[in-house]
Design a protein around this motif. Structure first.
Motif, PDB file in Angstrom:
ATOM      1  N   ASP A   1     -54.423 -41.734  22.892  1.00 20.92           N
ATOM      2  CA  ASP A   1     -55.809 -42.178  23.100  1.00 20.92           C
ATOM      3  C   ASP A   1     -56.418 -42.794  21.846  1.00 20.92           C
ATOM      4  OD1 ASP A   1     -55.794 -41.532  25.716  1.00 20.92           O
ATOM      5  OD2 ASP A   1     -56.687 -39.531  25.443  1.00 20.92           O
ATOM      6  N   ALA A   2     -56.106 -42.173  20.692  1.00 17.46           N
ATOM      7  CA  ALA A   2     -56.663 -42.695  19.432  1.00 17.46           C
ATOM      8  C   ALA A   2     -56.141 -44.115  19.198  1.00 17.46           C
ATOM      9  CB  ALA A   2     -56.266 -41.790  18.266  1.00 17.46           C
ATOM     10  N   LEU A   3     -54.875 -44.316  19.485  1.00 20.88           N
ATOM     11  CA  LEU A   3     -54.280 -45.639  19.308  1.00 20.88           C
ATOM     12  C   LEU A   3     -54.891 -46.634  20.288  1.00 20.88           C
ATOM     13  CD1 LEU A   3     -52.243 -47.394  17.840  1.00 20.88           C
ATOM     14  CD2 LEU A   3     -50.461 -46.546  19.369  1.00 20.88           C
ATOM     15  N   ARG A   4     -55.169 -46.135  21.506  1.00 17.77           N
ATOM     16  CA  ARG A   4     -55.799 -46.972  22.524  1.00 17.77           C
ATOM     17  C   ARG A   4     -57.169 -47.452  22.040  1.00 17.77           C
ATOM     18  NH1 ARG A   4     -56.131 -48.128  28.121  1.00 17.77           N
ATOM     19  NH2 ARG A   4     -58.347 -47.907  28.475  1.00 17.77           N
ATOM     20  N   GLU A   5     -57.940 -46.508  21.511  1.00 17.44           N
ATOM     21  CA  GLU A   5     -59.267 -46.850  20.982  1.00 17.44           C
ATOM     22  C   GLU A   5     -59.157 -47.866  19.843  1.00 17.44           C
ATOM     23  OE1 GLU A   5     -62.562 -46.175  21.733  1.00 17.44           O
ATOM     24  OE2 GLU A   5     -61.445 -45.710  23.574  1.00 17.44           O
ATOM     25  N   PHE A   6     -58.162 -47.615  18.983  1.00 21.80           N
ATOM     26  CA  PHE A   6     -57.937 -48.480  17.827  1.00 21.80           C
ATOM     27  C   PHE A   6     -57.641 -49.908  18.292  1.00 21.80           C
ATOM     28  CE2 PHE A   6     -55.070 -50.004  14.357  1.00 21.80           C
ATOM     29  CZ  PHE A   6     -55.945 -49.854  13.304  1.00 21.80           C
ATOM     30  N   PHE A   7     -56.812 -49.998  19.326  1.00 23.38           N
ATOM     31  CA  PHE A   7     -56.486 -51.310  19.877  1.00 23.38           C
ATOM     32  C   PHE A   7     -57.726 -51.962  20.497  1.00 23.38           C
ATOM     33  CE2 PHE A   7     -51.794 -50.783  19.773  1.00 23.38           C
ATOM     34  CZ  PHE A   7     -51.487 -52.065  19.344  1.00 23.38           C
ATOM     35  N   LEU A   8     -58.530 -51.137  21.185  1.00 20.10           N
ATOM     36  CA  LEU A   8     -59.715 -51.691  21.843  1.00 20.10           C
ATOM     37  C   LEU A   8     -60.612 -52.392  20.808  1.00 20.10           C
ATOM     38  CD1 LEU A   8     -61.400 -52.108  24.348  1.00 20.10           C
ATOM     39  CD2 LEU A   8     -62.388 -49.836  24.045  1.00 20.10           C
ATOM     40  N   ASP A   9     -60.726 -51.758  19.620  1.00 17.69           N
ATOM     41  CA  ASP A   9     -61.495 -52.360  18.536  1.00 17.69           C
ATOM     42  C   ASP A   9     -60.940 -53.720  18.137  1.00 17.69           C
ATOM     43  OD1 ASP A   9     -63.596 -50.847  17.860  1.00 17.69           O
ATOM     44  OD2 ASP A   9     -62.785 -50.141  15.943  1.00 17.69           O
ATOM     45  N   ARG A  10     -59.622 -53.773  18.035  1.00 18.89           N
ATOM     46  CA  ARG A  10     -58.966 -55.024  17.626  1.00 18.89           C
ATOM     47  C   ARG A  10     -59.118 -56.082  18.716  1.00 18.89           C
ATOM     48  NH1 ARG A  10     -59.457 -55.601  13.078  1.00 18.89           N
ATOM     49  NH2 ARG A  10     -60.907 -53.917  13.354  1.00 18.89           N
ATOM     50  N   VAL A  11     -59.070 -55.642  19.979  1.00 20.49           N
ATOM     51  CA  VAL A  11     -59.230 -56.578  21.090  1.00 20.49           C
ATOM     52  C   VAL A  11     -60.633 -57.180  21.042  1.00 20.49           C
ATOM     53  CG1 VAL A  11     -59.352 -56.775  23.602  1.00 20.49           C
ATOM     54  CG2 VAL A  11     -57.528 -55.419  22.553  1.00 20.49           C
ATOM     55  N   ARG A  12     -61.631 -56.304  20.821  1.00 22.83           N
ATOM     56  CA  ARG A  12     -63.017 -56.790  20.703  1.00 22.83           C
ATOM     57  C   ARG A  12     -63.139 -57.792  19.575  1.00 22.83           C
ATOM     58  NH1 ARG A  12     -65.212 -51.501  21.400  1.00 22.83           N
ATOM     59  NH2 ARG A  12     -65.936 -51.336  23.535  1.00 22.83           N
ATOM     60  N   TYR A  13     -62.585 -57.392  18.416  1.00 28.65           N
ATOM     61  CA  TYR A  13     -62.658 -58.262  17.234  1.00 28.65           C
ATOM     62  C   TYR A  13     -62.037 -59.624  17.544  1.00 28.65           C
ATOM     63  CZ  TYR A  13     -61.646 -60.208  12.667  1.00 28.65           C
ATOM     64  OH  TYR A  13     -61.563 -61.054  11.594  1.00 28.65           O
ATOM     65  N   TYR A  14     -60.879 -59.574  18.192  1.00 30.38           N
ATOM     66  CA  TYR A  14     -60.176 -60.820  18.473  1.00 30.38           C
ATOM     67  C   TYR A  14     -61.016 -61.752  19.339  1.00 30.38           C
ATOM     68  CZ  TYR A  14     -56.865 -64.093  20.515  1.00 30.38           C
ATOM     69  OH  TYR A  14     -56.253 -65.236  20.941  1.00 30.38           O
TER      70      TYR A  14
END
Lengths: 657, 297
Positions: A490-503
């Motif tokens: 889940d933590a990795l999922r959240e981390f990715f979500l941040d990167r997806v938003r940033y992208y």
């Protein structure tokens, strides 16, 4: 009366080129703050490796006089206290006046304050401003007491500070400000008296081109018609490590062109700070352009010296190439057992095993798996020990030279791509898979042992790794879901979500609410997210869209208040003729028209607007008949869910809010 | 054209004229002139000092069997320490180049950022690599910390790469072609050494023996550092021999590294062990020096 001009020059030993810009900007802003109360401003800021120069204009010789009110005892104070205050202020009791303030009435004295002389103000403030420049790394230098020594990037050796014709007198670390600057180390005099008016000209006479823009122009003009590989960063560096730049063109033996181009270019660009020269077709030419910090090379000694150094460097590279070829990459896989990836995550051998398995899991064919197996072996090669920035590329070149198929060597070559948002993508699907697997393994591993980036701390560059994953998933040719990559973390999922938003927000430039709306409707497949966002962005400008978003938000709130969290069957018999039945009709019609095209579908959904508006206008959901009420809520729920699969419209920020 | 040794003589004279003690090379193996007691220990206290010396510096991993024209297992540095650093130190340095025959008006000289850090010595400084026509000829460093100690007087360290300078001055493609004297070339004097030490360092050094030696010197160093704490007459305590043990460990580490006997994982740990000895000795030395000053005062 027009104000005075001002000049500050901080003379130092050679400041690292990349620090000059931010330092000059900071100094300029701080000096501007000093000049503002004197009616002045910074008019220009320039720097060379040995000096930061700030020009000011319109500085009044002294600050304007002002009036100051000194408050004494309250009006109710005993006479003795009032007399005491008057005595202290040196005035008669009668001269005191009672001034009303927010806190009450007080005996007060009005005083005329003479404005401070500009020179004195500046002299008092400049040492703090100069030594307050924030540098990435500072030093102290020779002082009787190092604890009192200022810290600066390199020793301060001279200071020029002039207000009009007058020296602004101050001192830092034993160096007194004056009107004497220094010229170029070799071409100029060591002491050059200046005025504000002739400062730049005197410097020029002494081998210093003050303005970075002028130095850059000299370099560009020097390159002239020679076809060099474009390199803005190198141009910037050369502009800031020279006080008087001039170019020379040198050559090298064609035989070296047999070495990988990446190696040659790296030696020239990173190690020697030369521009590489290209042929018409973009291939490398056996020549380079170097930038000197001196006017010319009449005897060709500088050119000869640089050519000699480059030859030695290329010879080294050739030596590494030959040594490395003695053991093919395939034989080096075992050696990775001795190369640590991370203490808790084991060796690169262990990482290689995981990468290969992951590539297989993601659907990689034999070539992709072979590439993953060989990908890290170049870490054991001499060439990579020497040119660490070429890891991956060296492995790719070696694999090609050793007869690996193109699909394999290209994937090895591309394994660290994209290294940034601007970097090229892997050229092949095998390359994408190897790059993805490598990053995902690193991310999973680090998250697994608690090495999660916080704030500015990201020692394993995990953000960049995840950003690369996102970019490959959106722009690459592989079609993979997020779930396959994040596993169940889940933590990795959240981390990715941040990167997806940033992208999508910062790289692709979509408004944040559109990004939230689309991500709110799911992000298990990033290519799909990209398509939905493009569609949403396209229809948003339509007249029906934002009002509909408002209605959807209203529906969402209403359902929340009513505690409705699941749908049901709409009983058509309970629908009231008129707006309610019309909304249902519109729902059925639009639903029937949804297609694979997100843009078309969103366009259809937007046509719901009149029906929705009319419904809210004319129909009360809260009616006494519970069955009717429930049916209405079901209609709204079904409508909302059916039409929120592309984007959650309630996330759209509208002007009507 | 000056020979290799004439260039060295000139540099030594130049710095002798500026008040430097001209020392001879230290007789224990070191990887750089910085590690000699004349630099590493001398910079620690608050007593001014100036010294220059040639230091043959051993880097086993850089050996190339005498086959690479520019890489050497053992190269020579001319190390200059001026403590405290004079204000015109860079001007003095540039004049030293003129003194060995480099007409700066005909060449290109640049100071490029290069901060020095030695994890094994707990030391760092700020400075540049000096580039002459694209060739790095000198490391210039303002020391800030040594053995984990903030320095009282900031010294300037100038390290000339002598083979490079000579190859430049004599316009040689290979260091082995440098004229050491009119009669003898660099190869005549040193080639056999480069070959044999490369063979030993890369192929024949016995890893077990090297590890044993490392541990013996480490143990001796630790024993001495422990003994210093309880020794009644600190002024006569042999800290200089203690420091020799640190140098032995450092060289053995480099040998083991060249031999491929230290994995990347182990590396950090072994560096840490040497660092502990170096920092311990530096602090004891500073303590001993300060105590001596205290008694004198």
């Amino acid at each position: 009366m027009p104000g005075l001009p001002f000049l500050l020059e901080v003379g130092s030993e050679e400041i690292p080129d990349w620090m000059i810009g931010p330092a000059l900007e900071h100094l300029s802003a701080e000096v501007n703050k000093l000049l503002a109360p004197l009616g002045g401003r910074v008019s220009r800021a320039e720097a060379t490796p040995r000096r930061l120069a700030i020009f000011g204009a319109d500085v009044m010789p002294r600050q304007a006089d002002s009036e100051e009110i000194v408050s004494g005892p309250p009006k109710a104070a005993p006479a003795g206290a009032v007399q005491g205050f008057a005595r202290k202020m040196g005035v008669a009791v009668e001269a005191l006046e009672v001034v009303a303030t927010a806190k009450g009435e007080y005996y007060s004295v009005r005083r005329q304050v003479t404005g401070a002389a500009a020179g004195e103000m500046l002299a008092a403030a400049l040492p703090g401003v100069i030594t307050g420049i924030p540098w990435p790394k500072t030093m102290y230098w020779n002082m009787a007491d190092r604890r009192k020594s200022p810290r600066f990037i390199r020793p301060i050796r001279w200071l020029v500070a002039l207000l009009g014709d007058e020296v602004v007198p101050f001192e830092i670390a034993g160096v007194r400000a004056g009107d004497v600057t220094r010229g170029h180390r070799v071409m100029g005099r060591a002491a050059v008296a200046v005025t504000i008016g002739d400062y730049e000209e005197r410097l020029r006479e002494n081998g210093v081109v003050l303005a970075a823009a002028d130095r850059e122009r000299r370099i560009v003009a020097g390159i002239g018609g020679t076809r060099v590989k474009k390199d803005a960063a190198l141009l910037h560096t050369l502009t800031h490590i020279t006080e008087f730049p001039a170019t020379i063109t040198g050559e090298f033996d064609r035989a070296y062109l047999a070495l990988p181009e990446e190696v040659l270019v790296t030696v020239m660009r990173h190690h020697q700070k030369y521009f590489a020269v290209e042929n018409e077709d973009g291939s490398l030419a056996p020549a380079f352009v170097a930038v000197m910090n001196t006017a010319g090379d009449p005897e060709g000694l500088v050119r000869h010296g640089n050519e000699r150094v480059l030859r030695a460097r290329f010879n080294d590279a050739r030596f590494f190439w030959e040594v490395d070829q003695k053991r093919p990459l395939g034989d080096r896989v075992e050696d990775l057992r001795n190369v640590t990836f991370q203490a808790k995550l084991g060796s690169y051998y262990a990482k290689t095993e995981r990468n290969v398995a992951l590539v297989r899991e993601l659907g990689g064919d034999e070539n992709a798996q072979r590439a993953a197996l060989l990908a890290k072996t170049d870490l054991t090669c001499e060439m990579v020990k020497e040119f660490t920035e070429l890891q991956g590329q060296v492995g790719g070149r070696y694999a090609a030279a050793q007869g690996e198929p193109e699909a394999v060597w290209r994937a090895i070559y591309d394994q660290y791509r994209p290294a940034s948002m601007e970097d090229a993508m892997p050229a092949t699907v095998e390359g994408e898979l190897v790059s993805l697997a490598d990053r995902v393994d690193t991310l999973r591993g680090c998250f697994g042992i608690g090495l999660i980036p916080t704030g500015s701390k990201d020692p394993f560059a995990l953000r960049r790794a995840a950003q690369g994953v996102v970019r490959i998933l959106v722009e690459g040719s592989v079609d993979l879901g997020m779930e396959a990559l994040t596993g169940g973390d889940d933590a990795l999922r959240e981390f990715f979500l941040d990167r997806v938003r940033y992208y999508f927000r910062d790289v692709r430039g979509y408004p944040y609410d559109e990004v939230n709306a689309v991500l709110g409707a799911g992000w298990s497949n990033l290519k799909d997210v990209g398509h939905r966002l493009a569609a949403l962005h396209a229809v948003r400008a339509g007249e029906n869209f934002e009002p509909l978003a408002v209605s959807f938000k209203r529906i969402k709130n209403m359902l929340k208040q009513a505690g409705v969290s699941e749908g049901g069957v709409i009983e058509e018999g309970l629908l009231e003729a008129g707006p309610e039945a019309e909304l249902h009709g519109a729902y059925v019609r639009v639903k029937g028209r949804l297609s694979a095209s997100y843009t078309d579908s969103l366009g259809e959904i937007a046509t719901l607007r009149p029906a929705v508006d009319l419904f809210f206008d004319k129909v009360r959901v809260d009616t006494k008949d519970e069955a009717v009420r429930r049916n209405r809520l079901t209609l709204l729920f079904v409508l909302l869910t059916e039409f929120s699969a592309i984007a959650d419209f309630s996330e759209i920020v509208t002007q009507q809010q | 054209m000056d020979t290799y040794q004439q260039t060295i003589f000139k540099l030594k004279s130049y710095w002798a004229e500026r008040g430097c003690v001209i020392q001879e090379p230290y007789d224990v193996e070191v990887g750089a002139g910085t590690m000699c007691p004349e630099t590493f220990l001398r910079v620690l206290d608050a007593k001014p000092y100036r010294v220059a010396y040639v230091q043959p510096s051993r880097r086993p991993a850089d050996g190339r069997y005498g086959e690479n024209p520019n890489r050497l297992y053992k190269h020579s540095q001319l190390q200059v320490i001026l403590k405290p650093s004079p204000d015109d130190i860079l001007e003095q340095y540039l004049a030293s180049l003129e003194a060995i025959g480099i007409d700066l008006s005909k060449h290109d000289i640049k100071f490029e950022e290069d901060n020095w850090e030695s994890p094994t010595l707990g030391a760092w400084g700020i400075g540049w690599q000096v580039m002459l026509d694209g060739l790095e000829i000198t490391q210039f460093t303002y020391f800030q910390q040594c053995g984990g100690v903030d320095l009282e007087l900031v010294p300037a360290e100038i390290t000339y790469g002598l083979e490079r300078l000579a190859a430049f001055l004599q316009n040689r493609e290979s260091v082995y072609d440098i004229r050491w004297t009119p009669e003898f070339s660099y190869a005549d004097v040193r080639l056999a050494e480069e070959r044999q030490f490369s063979v030993y360092n890369f192929e024949m050094a016995d890893i077990g023996t090297l590890w044993q030696l490392f541990e013996l010197h480490e143990k001796e160093c630790s024993r001495l550092l422990e003994a210093y704490k309880k020794y009644p007459d600190r002024q006569r305590f042999p800290l200089l021999p203690t420091y020799d043990q640190v140098l032995k460990c450092s060289n053995l580490f480099n040998l083991l590294d060249a031999r491929g006997a230290i994995s990347v994982t182990e590396r950090v740990g072994v560096i840490g062990r040497v660092r502990k000895l170096a920092v311990g000795t530096a602090q004891a030395w500073l303590h001993q020096q300060t105590a001596a000053n205290g008694e004198a005062a």
